[in-house]
Structures are given as C-alpha cells and as structure tokens.
Design a protein around this motif. Sequence first.
Motif, PDB file in Angstrom:
ATOM      1  N   GLN A  45      -0.901   3.623 -38.711  1.00 35.16           N
ATOM      2  CA  GLN A  45      -2.101   4.887 -36.987  1.00 35.16           C
ATOM      3  C   GLN A  45      -3.346   4.516 -37.136  1.00 35.16           C
ATOM      4  O   GLN A  45      -4.226   4.563 -36.294  1.00 35.16           O
ATOM      5  CB  GLN A  45      -1.150   5.429 -36.842  1.00 35.16           C
ATOM      6  CG  GLN A  45      -0.532   6.399 -37.638  1.00 35.16           C
ATOM      7  CD  GLN A  45       0.199   7.393 -36.931  1.00 35.16           C
ATOM      8  OE1 GLN A  45      -0.292   8.262 -35.935  1.00 35.16           O
ATOM      9  NE2 GLN A  45       1.105   7.756 -37.481  1.00 35.16           N
TER      10      GLN A  45
ATOM     11  N   PHE B 110      -5.658   3.281 -35.651  1.00 32.92           N
ATOM     12  CA  PHE B 110      -6.171   2.718 -34.061  1.00 32.92           C
ATOM     13  C   PHE B 110      -6.627   4.372 -33.883  1.00 32.92           C
ATOM     14  O   PHE B 110      -6.683   4.782 -32.586  1.00 32.92           O
ATOM     15  CB  PHE B 110      -4.816   2.776 -33.134  1.00 32.92           C
ATOM     16  CG  PHE B 110      -4.348   1.645 -33.579  1.00 32.92           C
ATOM     17  CD1 PHE B 110      -4.707   0.374 -32.513  1.00 32.92           C
ATOM     18  CD2 PHE B 110      -3.235   0.712 -34.374  1.00 32.92           C
ATOM     19  CE1 PHE B 110      -4.422  -0.904 -33.279  1.00 32.92           C
ATOM     20  CE2 PHE B 110      -2.614  -0.158 -35.340  1.00 32.92           C
ATOM     21  CZ  PHE B 110      -3.313  -1.289 -34.044  1.00 32.92           C
ATOM     22  N   LYS B 111      -7.147   4.633 -34.714  1.00 32.84           N
ATOM     23  CA  LYS B 111      -7.255   7.046 -34.855  1.00 32.84           C
ATOM     24  C   LYS B 111      -8.847   7.071 -35.424  1.00 32.84           C
ATOM     25  O   LYS B 111      -9.242   5.784 -36.496  1.00 32.84           O
ATOM     26  CB  LYS B 111      -6.453   7.549 -34.924  1.00 32.84           C
ATOM     27  CG  LYS B 111      -5.208   7.825 -34.921  1.00 32.84           C
ATOM     28  CD  LYS B 111      -4.281   8.685 -34.784  1.00 32.84           C
ATOM     29  CE  LYS B 111      -2.830   9.224 -34.218  1.00 32.84           C
ATOM     30  NZ  LYS B 111      -2.115  10.182 -34.721  1.00 32.84           N
TER      31      LYS B 111
ATOM     32  N   TRP C  61      -6.611   8.925 -30.895  1.00 31.64           N
ATOM     33  CA  TRP C  61      -6.732   8.302 -30.565  1.00 31.64           C
ATOM     34  C   TRP C  61      -7.799   7.077 -30.161  1.00 31.64           C
ATOM     35  O   TRP C  61      -8.960   7.775 -29.077  1.00 31.64           O
ATOM     36  CB  TRP C  61      -5.632   7.823 -29.362  1.00 31.64           C
ATOM     37  CG  TRP C  61      -3.446   7.817 -30.297  1.00 31.64           C
ATOM     38  CD1 TRP C  61      -3.091   8.989 -30.114  1.00 31.64           C
ATOM     39  CD2 TRP C  61      -3.660   6.687 -30.713  1.00 31.64           C
ATOM     40  NE1 TRP C  61      -2.406   9.143 -30.773  1.00 31.64           N
ATOM     41  CE2 TRP C  61      -1.858   7.434 -31.054  1.00 31.64           C
ATOM     42  CE3 TRP C  61      -3.416   5.793 -30.998  1.00 31.64           C
ATOM     43  CZ2 TRP C  61      -0.705   6.543 -32.246  1.00 31.64           C
ATOM     44  CZ3 TRP C  61      -2.261   5.023 -32.116  1.00 31.64           C
ATOM     45  CH2 TRP C  61      -1.394   5.700 -32.501  1.00 31.64           C
ATOM     46  N   ILE C  62      -8.298   6.644 -30.661  1.00 30.17           N
ATOM     47  CA  ILE C  62      -9.242   5.602 -30.032  1.00 30.17           C
ATOM     48  C   ILE C  62      -8.962   3.952 -29.139  1.00 30.17           C
ATOM     49  O   ILE C  62      -9.811   3.134 -29.215  1.00 30.17           O
ATOM     50  CB  ILE C  62     -10.733   5.298 -30.831  1.00 30.17           C
ATOM     51  CG1 ILE C  62     -10.132   4.527 -32.326  1.00 30.17           C
ATOM     52  CG2 ILE C  62     -10.905   6.611 -31.658  1.00 30.17           C
ATOM     53  CD1 ILE C  62     -11.327   4.512 -33.383  1.00 30.17           C
ATOM     54  N   GLY C  63      -7.838   3.630 -29.571  1.00 24.73           N
ATOM     55  CA  GLY C  63      -7.414   2.282 -29.052  1.00 24.73           C
ATOM     56  C   GLY C  63      -7.948   0.860 -30.321  1.00 24.73           C
ATOM     57  O   GLY C  63      -7.649   1.148 -31.490  1.00 24.73           O
ATOM     58  N   LEU C  64      -8.552   0.348 -29.789  1.00 22.95           N
ATOM     59  CA  LEU C  64      -8.878  -1.346 -30.141  1.00 22.95           C
ATOM     60  C   LEU C  64     -10.918  -1.202 -30.974  1.00 22.95           C
ATOM     61  O   LEU C  64     -11.229  -1.894 -30.961  1.00 22.95           O
ATOM     62  CB  LEU C  64      -8.227  -1.716 -29.214  1.00 22.95           C
ATOM     63  CG  LEU C  64      -7.437  -2.416 -29.036  1.00 22.95           C
ATOM     64  CD1 LEU C  64      -7.789  -4.413 -28.766  1.00 22.95           C
ATOM     65  CD2 LEU C  64      -6.462  -3.105 -30.246  1.00 22.95           C
ATOM     66  N   ASP C  65     -10.834   0.224 -30.742  1.00 26.56           N
ATOM     67  CA  ASP C  65     -12.304   0.429 -30.886  1.00 26.56           C
ATOM     68  C   ASP C  65     -12.739   0.440 -31.945  1.00 26.56           C
ATOM     69  O   ASP C  65     -13.905  -0.461 -32.922  1.00 26.56           O
ATOM     70  CB  ASP C  65     -13.185   2.321 -30.501  1.00 26.56           C
ATOM     71  CG  ASP C  65     -12.740   2.492 -29.358  1.00 26.56           C
ATOM     72  OD1 ASP C  65     -13.096   1.544 -27.931  1.00 26.56           O
ATOM     73  OD2 ASP C  65     -13.565   3.357 -28.898  1.00 26.56           O
TER      74      ASP C  65
ATOM     75  N   THR D  46     -11.390   4.627 -40.902  1.00 25.90           N
ATOM     76  CA  THR D  46     -10.630   3.712 -39.585  1.00 25.90           C
ATOM     77  C   THR D  46     -10.814   2.124 -40.173  1.00 25.90           C
ATOM     78  O   THR D  46      -9.620   1.641 -39.315  1.00 25.90           O
ATOM     79  CB  THR D  46     -10.899   4.328 -38.223  1.00 25.90           C
ATOM     80  OG1 THR D  46     -11.032   5.073 -38.293  1.00 25.90           O
ATOM     81  CG2 THR D  46     -10.256   3.287 -37.212  1.00 25.90           C
TER      82      THR D  46
END
Length: 300
Positions: free
Chosen positions: A36, A39-40, A53-57, A267
């Motif tokens: 995870q 995605f963070k 959380w930053i999703g798909l960045d 990340t």
Amino acid sequence: MGYARYFRRNWQMYALLVLPITFFIIFKYGPMYGVQIAFKDFNFFRGIGGSEWIGLDGFREVFANHDFYLTLRNTLMLNFLDLIVSFPAPLILAIMLFELKVVWFKKLSQTILYIPHFISWVIIGGIVYQLFGTQSGMINNLLMSLGFDAVPFLSEKNYWLITYLLTGVWQSAGWGTILYLAALTGINKELFEAAEVDGAGRLKRILHITIPGIKPTIVTLLIINLGNMISIGFERPFVIGNLAVREYSDVLSTFVYRIGLESGQYTLATVVGLFQAVVGLIFLLAANYISKKLTDESIL
C-alpha cells in the motif's frame, strides 16, 4: 470421520509443512502489507498506516520518468539475451555429463562446474575487473604485451554486454545442470539400448530419446524464465556495471536502489516493485498458456 482417521495416520506429513508454510506467511505474504506504500505519500516517521493516501500519483510520476523506461528496456534486453545464451547452457552441459562414461571424471567435472554458483557476485565482480580491466586487466596486459590494442571489455557497452552474458553463463550453467541431470536419470535405459541395437548413433539418441525424455523439465524451466523476464537480480548488473556503460547496465533493480535507498523515495520504489510483480505474473500466465496450447505442457 474418515478425514480424522486419515489425518491421525498421516499427521507427520502435515507436520513437515508447518515450517515452509510459516516461512511463506512471514516472509512472502506478510510483506504484502507494505504494498500500500505505492498508493501513499510514505512518511518514515508516520509509518505505513499514518501516511497520506495519494492514489495513483506515484504511478504517474514513475511512468513520466525517462530513466524508468531506460531501465525497463535494459531489464527486458538483458533478460532476453540471458534467455538465449544462458538457458541452453545447462541443458547442453547436462547432456554432455550424462554421456560421459568415466565415473571419476564425470564427478570431478560436476564439482568444478558447480563451484562458481557458490561464489558471491562481489567476488566475481573483482575477478572480472582483474581479468578484463582496460588498464590493469590480465587479458589486456597480455594483449598489449603482444602488440595488440587493449579491448574495452568493461568500458564500451557492446563489449560489456558480451562480458556480462558470458560471466552469467559461467556462474549459473553448472548449477543449472542439476535439474536436467535428475530428469535424465529418469529416462528408461532400455530405450537407449534398443536404439543402439537398431544402429542409432549418439547424436540420434540425444535428439530422439534424451531431449524428448526431459521435455517437461525444459518447458517448465522455460516458463519460469519467461515469467521472470521483468525481474532481474541486483548484484550482477550493479557489481559489473559502471557509469561508462550505464546505458546498458542500469536496470529496474538498480533504479529501485537509487530512488528507494539513495534518494529516500520509498513510494516510487514500491511502485516499480509492484509493477514488476504484476507484469511478471502476466508474463508467467501468458507463457504457460502458450506452452499448453503449442506443446500440451504447462505448470498450471
């Protein structure tokens, strides 16, 4: 009731599974919790749970990085060339050893061939630089003493590529023969005797009995190798590579090392690792499907 009786009778076999299952849970499935991070916006002090959380960045940043595509290309290129050069080597060695009739020479040859597998890549890297170094390498010193120009084995990308591939064959080929030799011992000896009586020479026996006899092993190992096309070990390209040949030696594992450990961008490093895992799984399933369709041999 039948299951309980069966378990009581065979509980020792199930007990033997406890350690390997525990190993996989702790070291294979447990670390999946860290996926995870991809995605963070991972913060070392907040930990995985406390990071935002930053999703798909992270994926967008990696896929916009030019170095990522360079290392991806190099990873696929080196693995593909390794597949062409290194994959047949253990098979050929195993057949040659299998055909040897002098037992003591056969055992001695096996021992000598196995030794490189147990040598660290750090030590192998030192040996490579001592042998192939442009200024101080033993081979180039010999060439220059004979009046020839030094060959840039480690400083010119095409020469480096050849050195990289041959070093890999030397390190892995002997150990890879073990599975093939085990498969060869399972071939019925009467087939060889019947073929010899019928006048088949050694080459024909190899082509029509030996190789078909170990076809399932060859296919299984080929599928596994194709599944690992997107993955590559860190030590070999890192130890043998250098800045002069970075255009070829920089691969995904060294890219992860740079952005993860050196730059602290955990990340992005996790994103690349997750990308390798997903694409590797796709490669494995595709290779297995194609093999099953074409040869009726598969591992799933």
